[in-house]
Write an enzyme that holds these catalytic residues in place. Structure first.
Site, PDB file in Angstrom:
ATOM      1  N   LYS A  92      -5.076  -4.234  -4.336  1.00  0.00           N
ATOM      2  CA  LYS A  92      -6.402  -4.875  -4.281  1.00  0.00           C
ATOM      3  C   LYS A  92      -6.349  -6.381  -4.507  1.00  0.00           C
ATOM      4  CE  LYS A  92      -9.002  -1.166  -3.661  1.00  0.00           C
ATOM      5  NZ  LYS A  92      -9.753  -0.985  -2.407  1.00  0.00           N
ATOM      6  N   GLU A 114     -18.110  -4.167  -5.757  1.00  0.00           N
ATOM      7  CA  GLU A 114     -18.292  -2.753  -6.076  1.00  0.00           C
ATOM      8  C   GLU A 114     -16.920  -2.195  -6.404  1.00  0.00           C
ATOM      9  OE1 GLU A 114     -15.904  -2.251  -2.815  1.00  0.00           O
ATOM     10  OE2 GLU A 114     -17.581  -3.667  -2.888  1.00  0.00           O
ATOM     11  N   SER A 380       0.201   2.473  -3.192  1.00  0.00           N
ATOM     12  CA  SER A 380      -0.877   1.475  -3.290  1.00  0.00           C
ATOM     13  C   SER A 380      -1.222   1.069  -4.712  1.00  0.00           C
ATOM     14  CB  SER A 380      -2.131   2.000  -2.591  1.00  0.00           C
ATOM     15  OG  SER A 380      -2.522   3.243  -3.138  1.00  0.00           O
TER      16      SER A 380
END
Length: 399
Positions: A92, A114, A380
């Site tokens: 991210k 969000e 991830s």
């Protein structure tokens, strides 16, 4: 490289998917972003600052790790792209670094986001602390409970975390509230969307920022095996940003098979699932047209997954398009299969994955591999945030 088939047209469509379905109040914001994002992110000044922060702040390039014991078990060559080793513990941060630089260039002082699993919220709060910007993160109340460590991190970093009590109190509902906030604060606020979802240009913007993942895989594989592409790239898909980033450099190379793992929850034949591409119909959610899980009346069905980051009833328009044209295969993975895969990686390689990433690992026993094939799985994120869920799994296993 010509990606014309895989970049959206002027209106933000990948085939029939994409677009910008937004309230009138947001048209100026989206227009400003659409008119400026490519000019800014392709400028030398932006690229230098972006790659410097990725290197010195986030710790890129992340390793491409050859998983020897996993490879032996499945009789093929398994590499893990270690996005879990990024600062904040997931892919991210690639996107939030890029978007906060973009927000600065657009003169915005207040950032909203969000988050589901909390990783995007932490990554957003992190770059806002780095840049001294106000940060508000919307998070479903259920996710606030099940991802408590990430909530504490966001608050430490100075963000205001707003628990959302509507709907089933997960990612969809958090996104709804963030959109409402943006409508109410159109002038000074920039919305850092965390995945390849939302109105154009977000799906394209986030794909481009995350493409650093596949660019590195090319360089790293070439150094390792003398070939700049693998036979397979596999990644989990909720909204789909780590997959979009992992696939991006290979979209035009038909020799690379692309496989996404989506969250089947308790199974695609149950009402407790988030397998959007297996079950979805075309519809509009959060500003774009893509595949959605919906009922016969077109109402969005509340999704379910053990993994907060995949607990979303839609998927990015790029993934909807890649499935429609047959470029990418998407396979549902149940909660139990993901938990089993997480344990397997932990026991064989000493790496505890995020529950999201475990869905991609669960593809290994589902498919037949040829010896000598080179496959890359995008790891991830790391599993710290999921310890509560994993501990319940242990309790269950021991009974």
């Amino acid at each position: 490289m010509n990606k014309s088939r895989f970049t959206p047209d002027a209106d933000g469509y990948y085939g029939e998917f994409g677009g910008a379905y937004i309230p009138e109040m947001l048209v100026p914001n989206i227009t400003e972003l659409r008119d400026n994002y490519l000019r800014i992110i392709e400028s030398e000044e932006f690229r230098n600052e972006f790659h410097e922060l990725l290197r010195d702040y986030s710790g890129r390039p992340t390793p491409l790790y050859f998983a020897k014991r996993l490879s032996e078990k499945y009789h093929t060559n398994v590499y893990l792209k270690r996005e879990d080793l990024n600062h904040t513990g997931a892919h991210k941060i690639n996107n939030t670094i890029g978007q906060v630089l973009l927000a600065e260039k657009l003169g915005k002082k207040r950032i909203i986001a969000e988050t589901g699993a909390g990783q995007h919220g932490v990554a957003t709060a992190t770059v806002c602390a780095l840049k001294g910007l106000e940060c508000v993160v919307y998070m479903g109340a259920l996710d606030v409970d099940r991802q408590a460590p990430n909530v504490i991190k966001m608050k430490m970093l100075g963000a205001t975390v707003v628990p959302v009590e509507s709907g089933n109190k997960t990612l969809k509902d958090a996104t709804n509230e963030a959109m409402r906030d943006w409508i109410n604060h159109p002038d000074d606020t920039y919305y850092i969307i965390g995945s390849v979802v939302g109105p154009h240009p977000y799906p394209d913007l986030v794909s481009r920022l995350q493409s650093v993942i596949s660019d590195e895989i090319s360089v790293q594989l070439n150094a390792r095996i003398g070939r700049a592409y693998p036979d397979y790239v596999m990644a989990c898909v909720g909204g789909g940003s780590n997959a979009a980033g992992g696939f991006y450099a290979f979209l035009d190379n038909p020799a690379v098979k692309l496989i996404g793992a989506e969250a089947a929850g308790l199974g695609v034949n149950t009402s407790k699932t988030a397998a959007t591409l297996a079950l979805g119909q075309t519809g509009i959610l959060h500003g774009s047209k893509s595949k959605l899980i919906q009922d016969q009346y077109g109402q969005v069905i509340e999704p379910y997954s053990i993994s907060a980051g995949l607990d979303y009833p839609g998927v990015g328009p790029l993934h909807s398009y890649l499935q429609a044209i047959g470029r990418c295969t998407y396979i549902p993975v149940t909660d139990q299969e993901a938990l089993d895969a997480a344990m397997e990686l932990t026991r064989l390689e000493g790496i505890i994955p995020a529950l999201e990433s475990a869905h991609a690992l669960a593809l290994l026993p589902k498919l037949n591999w040829n010896p000598g094939e080179e496959m890359v799985i995008i790891l991830s994120g790391r599993g710290d945030k999921d310890m509560d869920t994993y501990s319940k799994y242990f309790d269950h296993e021991s009974h």
